[in-house]
Design a protein around this motif. Structure first.
Motif, PDB file in Angstrom:
ATOM      1  N   ALA A 297      17.473  14.138  -6.446  1.00 18.52           N
ATOM      2  CA  ALA A 297      18.202  13.579  -5.302  1.00 18.52           C
ATOM      3  C   ALA A 297      18.810  12.220  -5.656  1.00 18.52           C
ATOM      4  N   THR A 298      19.302  12.079  -6.907  1.00 15.41           N
ATOM      5  CA  THR A 298      19.848  10.782  -7.328  1.00 15.41           C
ATOM      6  C   THR A 298      20.923  10.306  -6.364  1.00 15.41           C
ATOM      7  N   PRO A 299      21.014   9.053  -6.098  1.00 12.82           N
ATOM      8  CA  PRO A 299      20.289   7.969  -6.759  1.00 12.82           C
ATOM      9  C   PRO A 299      18.890   7.729  -6.206  1.00 12.82           C
ATOM     10  N   ALA A 300      18.511   8.450  -5.117  1.00 15.79           N
ATOM     11  CA  ALA A 300      17.177   8.202  -4.558  1.00 15.79           C
ATOM     12  C   ALA A 300      16.116   8.929  -5.383  1.00 15.79           C
ATOM     13  N   GLU A 301      14.878   8.466  -5.303  1.00 17.97           N
ATOM     14  CA  GLU A 301      13.760   9.183  -5.908  1.00 17.97           C
ATOM     15  C   GLU A 301      12.932   9.775  -4.786  1.00 17.97           C
ATOM     16  N   ILE A 302      12.515  11.043  -4.930  1.00 15.62           N
ATOM     17  CA  ILE A 302      11.548  11.534  -3.952  1.00 15.62           C
ATOM     18  C   ILE A 302      10.159  11.326  -4.543  1.00 15.62           C
ATOM     19  N   PRO A 303       9.170  11.035  -3.659  1.00 19.43           N
ATOM     20  CA  PRO A 303       7.823  10.795  -4.178  1.00 19.43           C
ATOM     21  C   PRO A 303       7.323  12.010  -4.955  1.00 19.43           C
ATOM     22  N   ILE A 304       6.682  11.756  -6.064  1.00 25.32           N
ATOM     23  CA  ILE A 304       6.238  12.852  -6.933  1.00 25.32           C
ATOM     24  C   ILE A 304       5.207  13.737  -6.233  1.00 25.32           C
ATOM     25  N   GLY A 305       4.397  13.115  -5.358  1.00 25.51           N
ATOM     26  CA  GLY A 305       3.396  13.887  -4.623  1.00 25.51           C
ATOM     27  C   GLY A 305       4.036  14.929  -3.724  1.00 25.51           C
TER      28      GLY A 305
ATOM     29  N   VAL B 125       0.836  -1.195   0.000  1.00 28.11           N
ATOM     30  CA  VAL B 125       0.000   0.000   0.000  1.00 28.11           C
ATOM     31  C   VAL B 125       0.874   1.250   0.000  1.00 28.11           C
ATOM     32  N   TYR B 126       1.935   1.219   0.831  1.00 27.06           N
ATOM     33  CA  TYR B 126       2.801   2.388   0.912  1.00 27.06           C
ATOM     34  C   TYR B 126       3.480   2.675  -0.415  1.00 27.06           C
ATOM     35  N   SER B 127       3.955   1.632  -1.052  1.00 22.64           N
ATOM     36  CA  SER B 127       4.667   1.868  -2.306  1.00 22.64           C
ATOM     37  C   SER B 127       3.704   2.446  -3.340  1.00 22.64           C
ATOM     38  N   TRP B 128       2.439   2.069  -3.232  1.00 26.13           N
ATOM     39  CA  TRP B 128       1.453   2.645  -4.138  1.00 26.13           C
ATOM     40  C   TRP B 128       1.136   4.087  -3.760  1.00 26.13           C
ATOM     41  N   LEU B 129       0.966   4.306  -2.429  1.00 27.16           N
ATOM     42  CA  LEU B 129       0.609   5.639  -1.934  1.00 27.16           C
ATOM     43  C   LEU B 129       1.598   6.702  -2.352  1.00 27.16           C
ATOM     44  N   LEU B 130       2.868   6.340  -2.300  1.00 29.18           N
ATOM     45  CA  LEU B 130       3.903   7.341  -2.538  1.00 29.18           C
ATOM     46  C   LEU B 130       4.105   7.612  -4.016  1.00 29.18           C
ATOM     47  N   GLY B 131       3.322   7.050  -4.817  1.00 26.92           N
ATOM     48  CA  GLY B 131       3.425   7.355  -6.241  1.00 26.92           C
ATOM     49  C   GLY B 131       3.900   6.145  -7.001  1.00 26.92           C
ATOM     50  N   ARG B 132       3.026   5.552  -7.782  1.00 26.99           N
ATOM     51  CA  ARG B 132       3.340   4.321  -8.477  1.00 26.99           C
ATOM     52  C   ARG B 132       4.047   4.574  -9.795  1.00 26.99           C
ATOM     53  N   LEU B 133       4.222   5.843 -10.161  1.00 21.93           N
ATOM     54  CA  LEU B 133       4.858   6.101 -11.449  1.00 21.93           C
ATOM     55  C   LEU B 133       6.221   5.416 -11.522  1.00 21.93           C
ATOM     56  N   ALA B 134       6.882   5.289 -10.339  1.00 24.10           N
ATOM     57  CA  ALA B 134       8.230   4.719 -10.316  1.00 24.10           C
ATOM     58  C   ALA B 134       8.253   3.303 -10.880  1.00 24.10           C
ATOM     59  N   THR B 135       7.189   2.563 -10.663  1.00 26.14           N
ATOM     60  CA  THR B 135       7.176   1.176 -11.120  1.00 26.14           C
ATOM     61  C   THR B 135       6.230   0.999 -12.308  1.00 26.14           C
ATOM     62  N   ALA B 136       5.952   2.111 -12.992  1.00 28.33           N
ATOM     63  CA  ALA B 136       4.959   2.062 -14.059  1.00 28.33           C
ATOM     64  C   ALA B 136       5.391   1.141 -15.195  1.00 28.33           C
ATOM     65  N   GLY B 137       4.446   0.395 -15.693  1.00 27.65           N
ATOM     66  CA  GLY B 137       4.710  -0.441 -16.860  1.00 27.65           C
ATOM     67  C   GLY B 137       3.568  -0.274 -17.850  1.00 27.65           C
ATOM     68  N   TRP B 138       3.703  -0.945 -18.980  1.00 29.26           N
ATOM     69  CA  TRP B 138       2.643  -0.838 -19.983  1.00 29.26           C
ATOM     70  C   TRP B 138       1.316  -1.359 -19.464  1.00 29.26           C
ATOM     71  N   HIS B 139       1.399  -2.300 -18.500  1.00 30.53           N
ATOM     72  CA  HIS B 139       0.178  -2.824 -17.889  1.00 30.53           C
ATOM     73  C   HIS B 139      -0.671  -1.683 -17.331  1.00 30.53           C
ATOM     74  N   ASP B 140      -0.005  -0.743 -16.602  1.00 28.61           N
ATOM     75  CA  ASP B 140      -0.741   0.367 -15.996  1.00 28.61           C
ATOM     76  C   ASP B 140      -1.358   1.264 -17.067  1.00 28.61           C
ATOM     77  N   VAL B 141      -0.593   1.494 -18.138  1.00 29.91           N
ATOM     78  CA  VAL B 141      -1.103   2.348 -19.216  1.00 29.91           C
ATOM     79  C   VAL B 141      -2.369   1.740 -19.804  1.00 29.91           C
ATOM     80  N   ARG B 142      -2.291   0.424 -20.066  1.00 33.46           N
ATOM     81  CA  ARG B 142      -3.466  -0.242 -20.652  1.00 33.46           C
ATOM     82  C   ARG B 142      -4.663  -0.188 -19.713  1.00 33.46           C
ATOM     83  N   MET B 143      -4.392  -0.280 -18.411  1.00 31.97           N
ATOM     84  CA  MET B 143      -5.490  -0.291 -17.451  1.00 31.97           C
ATOM     85  C   MET B 143      -6.177   1.074 -17.380  1.00 31.97           C
ATOM     86  N   VAL B 144      -5.396   2.145 -17.384  1.00 33.47           N
ATOM     87  CA  VAL B 144      -5.966   3.471 -17.131  1.00 33.47           C
ATOM     88  C   VAL B 144      -6.512   4.134 -18.407  1.00 33.47           C
ATOM     89  N   LEU B 145      -5.993   3.735 -19.545  1.00 28.23           N
ATOM     90  CA  LEU B 145      -6.322   4.449 -20.783  1.00 28.23           C
ATOM     91  C   LEU B 145      -7.825   4.497 -21.111  1.00 28.23           C
TER      92      LEU B 145
END
Ligand code: ADP
Ligand code: MG
Lengths: 255, 354
Positions: B323-331, B199-219
């Protein structure tokens, strides 16, 4: 188009406001509703405009209001409410174009004919120089003309005006009322208005309706309604009524 | 100033459309070129063209670099464009429907409602022992149910309740609804500790793990939302004069509002279900556009989609590179930008309390 109102009753939030109002405005006639604050003038106009649920009957050119679809009604009856909303950032031209809504398909866009109608109204009301000005940058008198322009763009033959001059100085009051009168003669409009200034109301209307506590207290030519007795009774005011060129002059006097 | 007969109604001018398209392309190229491995934007553009059928340009990139573009960065960029476009579009629509420049998917509680829906699905799935990494297809539906419930609640509390309300009343109601829904979400997470990480990994912004699956789901949801809201662009302008006058003009304000709220909430829900909670996009983008391109929804809505998408893609780029190499949540980035913006909008409203 004749407006015919019989036995009109309106309740707002459970409180009865109008208790059976009868009223007729003949085609091309100008009738003004007067009466103290809270008498129900705005409520009456909103009911006739189809903006409120009511019991009784309102007919426009013989057709019952409730039988008209919204868009059909909006092509026959145009309303300028007491204090119209000024949408922030909207240009005068776009605002007047809103008046064409009943002619534009719900999800469609305006036709060339709609634009022609809008430019025609802007020209007749001397509003062309303001076409691209934002509405909130206009003065009170200019704004009132724009409100009128939107109503005229509706191409309706019945015009409902709720206190169209209350926000204006006497010069602009006269200007707006002369304009309405001219449009009425040119286009054969039927006008039902409300007004506070009794002398002015009598000068411009063919007939007056005195509304008090949601009932018609008197109706008829200005000279019959603007009497010292009637006004004293319903406005609780002492007035002197003097015959004038275009109707009685009503002057408040100290008791 | 006197344009006279030449004056024309508010319409999307071609120049603005071009500007929007340029913004989208520029943001996409930047998003594809920069990252842990920086690739020349020219080569990136060539590889993008290679995705078109029948095009074959030598970009000079290695196979691995091409894979970085098409498999890693492109889905993320596309998702950023869709999510940003949806959030900005929904914000513009909410602002028009409520006649309130502060209305935003986040501040109305819609995002929290969608978040609760998503959390419920993730928690339920983890409890059932399903361990696939992709989000289940039911997620947008759950998010939509949560979103619609939230906006309904906010509306009832903020609009229907009492006279003499100000634009802030609706937002206060939204804050209360958000707090309630967030609490419900926390409760749910505590009850399903095994799902916390997911849940947390989703909450903080799932763009980091985005794949084509997500694109197909949301489109599909994004397309429906955009079609419905854009079709109502003139209707939203009519709603701007308030319910009474809109009725006098022959419109059915309640009906139009319902359709628009449902569509905007669907778009928000779809965005939230793939991206987590990203706030303020729905305020920053429409407000800036309103100042630059005018207040008509005929202009605002299409531009919101384009510039919202470009904005979020660039924000995502900042979030993963600053802040490479870390990512800050987009939110976090959008909130840093958005909170001052909120104050700006509040001030620009002056003493207006309708
Ligand atoms: N929503 C409402 N609920 C109850 N009473 C109302 C409501 N709206 C208006 N009224 C009352 O209806 C009466 C008539 O109002 P209105 O038609 O605006 O009067 P007028 O235009 O003659 O001044 C007033 O006494 C007013 O307080
Ligand atoms: Mg009134």
């Amino acid at each position: 188009m004749t407006v015919h109102v019989t036995g009109l009753r309106v309740a707002l939030d459970g409180t009865p406001i109008l208790h059976g109002v009868d009223l007729t405005v003949a085609a091309g006639e100008w009738v003004t509703v007067i009466g103290p604050n809270g008498a129900g003038k705005s409520t009456l106009l909103r009911a006739v405009g189809g903006l409120l649920p009511f019991t009784g009957t309102v007919t426009i050119a013989g057709t019952e209001l409730g039988r008209l679809a919204r868009r059909a009604r909006a092509r026959r009856v145009a309303t300028v409410v007491q204090s119209p909303v000024v949408p922030p950032g909207m240009a005068v031209l776009d605002y007047v174009l809103l008046g064409r809504t009943p002619y534009i398909a719900p999800l469609g866009r305006e036709s060339a004919a709609d634009l022609t109608a809008v430019h025609d109204v802007l020209r007749r009301l001397d509003l062309e120089p303001f076409a691209s000005r934002r509405l909130e940058t206009l003065s009170g008198g200019e704004r009132q003309r724009v409100f009128l322009a939107r109503a005229l763009a509706q191409g309706a033959s019945v015009l409902l005006l709720d206190e169209p001059t209350s926000a204006l100085d006497i010069g602009h009051q006269q200007e707006v009322l002369e304009l309405v009168d001219r449009l009425r003669r040119e286009n054969g409009l039927t006008v039902l208005a409300t007004m506070h200034d009794l002398t002015t109301a009598g000068e411009y209307a063919d007939r007056l309706v005195l509304l008090a506590d949601g009932r018609v207290a008197a109706a008829g030519p200005p000279a019959d309604v603007l009497t010292e007795t009637l006004l004293a009774e319903h406005y609780r005011v002492r007035v002197r009524v003097i015959p004038g060129d275009h109707g009685p002059l009503v002057v408040p006097v100290r008791g | 100033m006197t344009l006279g007969p030449a004056a024309r109604p508010a319409r999307l001018r071609p120049l603005w459309l071009v500007a929007g398209a340029v913004a989208v392309v520029a943001a996409a190229l930047a998003g594809l070129a920069f990252g842990p491995v920086t690739l020349p934007p020219g080569s990136v553009a060539a590889e993008l063209l290679n995705l078109l059928p029948g095009v074959r340009i030598d970009s000079g990139l290695t196979e691995r670099e091409v894979a970085i573009i098409t498999e890693l960065r492109l889905p993320r960029v596309v998702l950023g464009l869709i999510v940003g476009g949806m959030l900005a579009l929904a914000g513009t629509a909410y602002q028009g429907v409520f006649r309130n420049p502060l209305a935003d998917p986040h501040l109305l509680g819609v995002a929290s409602g969608a978040g609760l829906g998503v959390t419920a699905v993730i928690a339920g799935r983890v409890a059932a022992g399903d361990a696939t990494t992709n989000l289940p297809v039911g997620v947008p539906v759950a998010a939509f149910v949560g979103a619609v419930g939230a906006v309904g609640l906010t509306y009832l509390l903020g609009v229907a309740g009492g006279r003499g309300r100000s634009p802030a009343t609706l937002i206060l109601a939204g804050v209360a609804v958000s707090a309630f829904l967030d609490a419900a979400q926390t409760y749910l997470m505590q009850r399903h500790v095994d799902s916390l990480r997911e849940v947390y990994s989703w909450l903080l912004g799932r763009l980091a793990t985005a794949g084509w699956h997500d694109v197909r789901m949301v489109l599909p949801y994004a397309v429906v939302t955009a079609a419905v809201v854009l079709a109502h662009r003139r209707v939203l302008d009519v709603l701007g004069v308030g319910d009474a006058e809109a009725t006098a003009l022959g419109l059915h304000p309640q009906r139009a509002r319902l359709v628009l709220l449902a569509a905007a909430s669907l778009g928000t829900a779809a965005a939230v279900s793939v991206s987590g909670l990203i706030g303020f996009v729905g305020i920053i983008v429409p407000h800036t556009l309103r100042m630059l391109a005018g207040a008509s929804h005929r202009v605002l809505l299409p531009l919101s989609v384009l510039f919202g998408g470009a904005f979020l893609t660039l924000t995502d780029l900042v979030a993963r590179t600053v802040a490479t190499p870390a990512e800050i949540p987009i939110g976090v980035v959008t909130a840093f930008l958005g909170a001052p913006f909120f104050v700006l909008v509040l001030r620009s409203m002056g003493g207006r309390t309708t």
